[in-house]
Design an enzyme around this catalytic site. Structure first.
Site, PDB file in Angstrom:
ATOM      1  N   LYS A 172      15.931 -39.514 -22.885  1.00 54.38           N
ATOM      2  CA  LYS A 172      14.990 -39.157 -21.833  1.00 54.38           C
ATOM      3  C   LYS A 172      14.162 -37.880 -22.704  1.00 54.38           C
ATOM      4  CE  LYS A 172      18.250 -39.254 -17.770  1.00 54.38           C
ATOM      5  NZ  LYS A 172      17.327 -40.030 -16.838  1.00 54.38           N
ATOM      6  N   ARG A 226      24.945 -47.321 -12.953  1.00 55.34           N
ATOM      7  CA  ARG A 226      25.415 -48.586 -12.336  1.00 55.34           C
ATOM      8  C   ARG A 226      26.466 -49.037 -13.248  1.00 55.34           C
ATOM      9  NH1 ARG A 226      19.281 -50.684 -12.444  1.00 55.34           N
ATOM     10  NH2 ARG A 226      19.194 -48.313 -12.148  1.00 55.34           N
TER      11      ARG A 226
END
Ligand code: BES
Ligand code: MN
Ligand code: ZN
Length: 498
Positions: free
Chosen positions: A280, A354
């Site tokens: 990120k 996920r």
């Protein structure tokens, strides 16, 4: 904080502080009018002079008001007359508590509950009074070597009620509100702790502490070796780039009938999300310590369930891992076989939530749950869609979705129903594995839910994306403890207690 409900008159009650409401047009509440009469128009004078306008959430503290039994008088703005709903009432009440915490008052008597609040009975007002007071009083200073402001002396709130019947309804409301607040504060604390303290092992230890504090709450922790045996390769692919071993925390509460299938809650707990190899950007990356807030909300809700001794069966599952880049970290393009047997191409290592959830959802099946709800700070796309006000709700069962939406409204912790479906699901196509873990920029919150639904097709399942609601940024940076109130209300309704 202690809460009690009593009847009494604002003009004569002996208290450290009497709290009364004023509407926006300067209309006095009934309690304010009673006070006005015995104080030679103190209140209406403040309105006339323009010193107090009754704007929603505004406050004015009047010390030593002559003619009153109260040592202080606190005026609170209620906004437009005739339009007082629960949300506005709760805001006004919270503003009052905020002022009280900063005074020398040890207790106060609030007459805000004598106003008509749309859709609210004494139980509801008491419940929200307790929750909002605890929420306002919450502080996080355990990581400071010097605490700047000394703790407040304010520790008792009395809420006005009309009669005995309202008093007993309010007592139950206080009890439930305090139970919810306890779980919410725990979730906030876990969220606020930094990534170097709040590791997967730390969360497991906290869950164990919680279980030993509550009779009937059981905990077990699945370790890495067991995960390997079970084939949880998606979960393990996330933790493999970190020095912190993953944990799968299982909290179990059997308060309901023995044969009754439990509700399973599954909460994402990435104790820090760097993005992995798809790292990120630096700005605000510190906020990725909050990426375990879904897991924290499950632990918090289990605390509420145990504290309130709810007659319901609940399983709390918290897959916990850290998403780091190192020589062993997953590469984009890696393919893993999930516990379900389906293969996943990891096109983006930053879509890690996920990956840990899918194996935990598969693991949840062994409890034969009637309902599965997962909670996750899953996508930045959800924040783009809904901002920071509502959590995203996606489900394969419309009646479950409605139940959760209703719980959110009752708890003042709202969610918004977003669709899922085949059109979105197709975006997950992979040329090399059964499907990919990302599906492009469009509808990112929904395609993430579609990914999870590939593991929950035959279950009654809902997914709460709390990326926008689990914490606040900027000046007020910190965990919110959401959606503990929604989840607690959902379980209380199912248990038939509220
Ligand atoms: N934890 C983040 C989601 C997130 C980002 C929550 C910012 C709150 C604020 C999650 O693991 C993530 O990185 N999601 C990616 C998914 C994308 C790669 C498909 C995202 O939202 O960018
Ligand atoms: Mn991520
Ligand atoms: Zn994440």
């Amino acid at each position: 904080m202690d809460f009690t409900a009593k009847t009494g008159s604002a003009a004569t009650v002996r208290t450290d502080c009497a709290v009364v409401g004023i509407y926006k047009d300067g209309r006095l509440s009934e309690a304010a009018r009673e006070i006005d009469v015995v104080t030679d128009k103190l209140v209406s004078g403040l309105v006339k002079s323009g010193d107090f306008r009754g704007q929603p959430g505004s406050t004015l503290l009047v010390p030593k008001p002559a003619g009153l039994g109260a040592r202080r008088l606190l005026l609170v703005g209620l906004g437009e007359a005739g339009k007082l709903d629960l949300k506005a009432w709760r805001k006004a009440h919270g503003a009052a508590v905020k002022v009280l915490l900063g005074t020398g008052a040890r207790e106060a008597f609030s007459f805000l509950s004598s106003e008509t609040v749309a859709d609210a009975d004494p139980y509801t007002l008491a419940r929200h009074a307790a929750e909002a007071a605890e929420e306002t009083a919450y502080r996080f200073d355990e990581m400071k070597s010097v605490v700047e402001t000394p703790p407040s002396k304010f520790n008792r709130l009395t809420m006005w009620v009309a009669d005995r019947k309202a008093q007993s309804a309010a007592s139950l409301g206080f009890k439930h509100g305090q139970g919810v607040a306890e779980g919410q504060s725990l979730a906030r604390r876990l969220g606020n702790l930094p990534g170097n303290v709040c590791t997967p092992a730390f969360l497991a230890a906290e869950a164990k502490k919680l279980a030993s504090a509550h009779q009937g709450l059981k905990v077990s922790v699945l370790e890495q070796a067991q995960m390997k045996k079970l084939g949880m390769n998606a979960l393990l692919s996330v933790s493999q780039g970190s020095r912190q071993p993953p944990k799968l925390i299982v909290l179990e509460w059997r308060g309901g009938p023995k044969q009754k299938a439990p509700v399973a809650m599954v909460g994402k707990a990435i104790t820090f999300d760097t993005g992995g190899i798809c790292i990120k950007p630096a700005p605000a990356m510190d906020e990725m310590k909050f990426d375990m807030c879904g897991g924290a909300s499950v632990i918090g809700t289990m605390a509420t369930v145990a504290r309130l001794n709810l007659p319901i069966n609940v399983i709390g599952l918290v897959p916990a891992a850290e998403n780091m880049p190192d020589g062993l970290a997953s590469r984009p393009g890696d393919i893993v076989t999930t516990m379900s047997g389906q293969t996943v191409e990891i096109l983006n290592t930053d879509a890690e939530g996920r990956l840990i959830l899918c194996d935990a959802l598969t693991y949840a099946r062994r409890y034969k749950p009637a309902t599965v709800v997962d909670i996750a700070t899953l996508t930045g796309a959800c924040v783009i869609a809904l901002g920071h006000h509502l959590s995203g709700l996606m489900s394969n069962d419309d009646s479950l979705a409605d139940e959760l939406l209703r719980a959110g409204v009752e708890a003042e912790d709202r969610a918004w129903h977003l669709p899922i479906g085949a059109d979105y699901d197709e975006q997950l196509k992979s040329n090399f594995a059964d499907f990919a873990n990302v599906a492009g920029r469009d509808a990112g919150a929904i395609t993430a839910a579609c990914f999870l639904n590939r593991f929950t097709r035959d279950l009654s399942w809902a997914h709460l994306d709390i990326a926008g609601t689990a914490w606040k940024s900027g000046q007020a940076k910190g965990g919110t403890g959401r959606p503990v109130p929604l989840l607690a209300q959902f379980l209380m309704s199912r248990a038939g207690v509220a």
